[in-house]
Design an enzyme around this catalytic site. Structure first.
Site: not given
Ligand code: GLU
Length: 505
Positions: A261-263
């Site tokens: 994920s972007k996180r």
């Protein structure tokens, strides 16, 4: 007659930055289309108005442009099956939802959002499905006249698919083979929302049909939706028109645990989006591969191999080579781990392979961002050639090459302190005067001159190299020092030595 031509689509929802998994989906679609002389279509799936993000569509188009994955049809280029933005096709969908109602494959549901919310509070696992729909307010439970009245008076309603009871659905996936679903586990998905907009499920099927899509290559996260799509296909258009499906493996976090994920990128310090994305609501910018100094060639090469290989050891592939070798049969089922170091390795390889002129403008832009003025191209290119092999990211050209264009701001004197002596200082002072006599100004002649001055001062060339490097570069890095001197030119070399000597006792 079922259509024969290969027509594939990349169908992103314009809701923010474009995840590298999205670019890989676009790439595989593109490769398949090119390989079969087919068409690659961009369709913007923007039916969820609550998730509309200004600028996201333009951004997606720019990302595809940067990668060189040019759509043959799409909202920005048009085409014979337009419009290619689902919000502009709103009027098309309702008739299909109603057709399904007539045939008993869908129904009107009048439950208000509050009622549904209350249900979910009572039963946290509540699903509107084969078991629960008989307790809800819909055209399956209400008297026909009531339904008619409510529709006439314009009472808000949605249209839901009516999942058949106790059935198994078999889906043939080109990557996974046969996948089986049980209808009792699938909810009665909304097809048409109260605002008249279709949901993804209805829109995707109607548009794939109307746009004559032959193959659907999309991420594995869409596999659970496929039984819904299968039923819609069967009952609206017939299975002979149904595209072939292939669900691409997930791209996993570097530790292999879960979807990337972007996180994860934020946390681990690598990009996940193709290009920088600035959220128009918060103003927050998320780094992209492009701005981090990746070449599109490397980015695509890396993505192609996240989930596919050609069966050989070969790792470096250009886009046309990928087009030749790509095959759906060799896409893996298992998720592919993202490895940022490997991504950088690909970039390094591509930087070395391609001529500087291929990415010169990008490098220049990075220098300009740092307010570094550059010489003209004829002078600049040979200098960049000198450091090319050391650059793993295009931004490294700035780090590695800055000293050619601006004198060092800091000097690592500590690196030479131990060996520095008055004798050495005298030698450099003498050599500084010699520089004007070096003709032609070439690495070899500069080296010869230093050797002879060093010998006169009872020093060895090798003792002089590191001090000279620190004087010219500021630190212990860079290409061979006489080549640096050659590229700096006689005057600049002399000035830097002079300046350094004034700081060294
Ligand atoms: N709109 C979906 C997405 O955002 C597309 C899924 C599909 O290709 O069917 O990824």
């Amino acid at each position: 007659m079922p259509h024969q031509d290969v027509r594939v689509r990349f169908a992103p929802s314009p809701t923010g930055g474009l995840h590298l998994g999205g670019v890989r989906t676009a790439l595989y679609n593109y490769l398949f289309a090119r390989q079969h002389g087919g068409k690659f279509i961009l369709r913007i799936e923007d039916t969820d108005q609550t998730r509309f993000v200004p600028g996201a569509e333009e951004y997606i188009i720019q990302c595809l442009e940067w990668c060189g994955l040019t759509p043959d049809e799409g909202p920005h280029v048009g085409g014979p099956f337009g419009p290619y933005r689902q919000s502009e096709r709103k009027h098309l969908y309702r008739q299909y939802a109603e057709q399904l109602i007539e045939n008993g494959w869908a129904y009107y549901a009048f439950d208000t959002p509050e009622e549904l919310e209350a249900k979910r509070r009572q039963h946290p696992n509540f699903q509107y499905d084969t078991q629960t729909r008989s307790q809800m307010t819909n055209s399956l439970t209400l008297p026909a006249q009531q339904v008619k009245d409510w529709l006439e008076e314009g009472r808000p309603h949605v249209i839901r698919i009516r999942m058949p009871e106790h059935k198994t659905l078999h889906i043939h996936d080109l990557i996974r083979g046969e996948v089986v679903f049980h209808t009792d586990q699938i909810d009665d998905k909304v097809l048409l929302k109260a605002d008249g907009m279709p949901t993804y499920h209805l829109a995707v099927v109607v548009d794939d049909y109307l746009m004559q899509i032959s193959h659907v290559f999309r991420g594995e996260e869409w596999l659970p939706s496929t039984p819904v799509h299968l039923l819609l296909w069967e009952n609206l258009f017939g299975i002979e028109y149904m595209p072939k499906w292939a669900h691409l493996p997930l791209i996993l976090r570097p530790d292999g645990h879960g979807k990337l994920s972007k996180r994860d990128g934020d946390r681990l310090g690598f990009p996940v989006y193709a290009m920088d994305w600035t959220d128009p609501f918060t103003g927050e910018t998320t780094r992209g591969f492009r701005e981090m100094g990746f070449l599109p060639e490397a980015f695509l090469n890396m993505l192609a191999l996240l989930g596919w290989n050609d069966g050989s050891e070969q790792e470096i592939f250009a886009l046309d080579e990928l087009t030749e070798r790509f095959s759906i049969d060799r896409i893996h089922k298992a998720g592919a781990r993202f490895d940022f170091e490997k991504a950088i390795w690909f970039n390094h390889e591509w930087i070395k392979r391609l001529p500087i002129t291929h990415y010169l403008e990008t490098i220049k832009a990075f220098f300009h961002q740092h307010h570094i003025a550059l010489p003209n191209d004829t002078q600049l290119i040979p200098t960049l050639e000198l450091i090319k092999d050391r650059c793993r990211l295009l931004t490294d050209f700035v780090e590695q090459g800055k000293f050619f264009f601006v004198p060092p701001e800091t000097y690592d004197w500590s690196a030479i302190q131990k060996k520095w002596s008055p004798q050495m200082k005298a030698c450099f002072e003498a050599w500084e005067q010699e520089l004007a006599n070096i003709h032609p100004w070439k690495a070899e002649t500069i080296e010869q001159s230093l050797i002879s001055t060093a010998t006169q001062h009872a020093l060895k060339k090798n003792d002089m190299l590191l001090p000279l490097r620190i004087m010219l570069v500021g630190g212990k890095f860079g290409p061979p020092v006489f080549q640096i001197a050659e590229h700096l030119g006689q005057r600049e070399t002399q000035q830097r030595i002079h300046h350094a000597l004034s700081h060294l006792e």
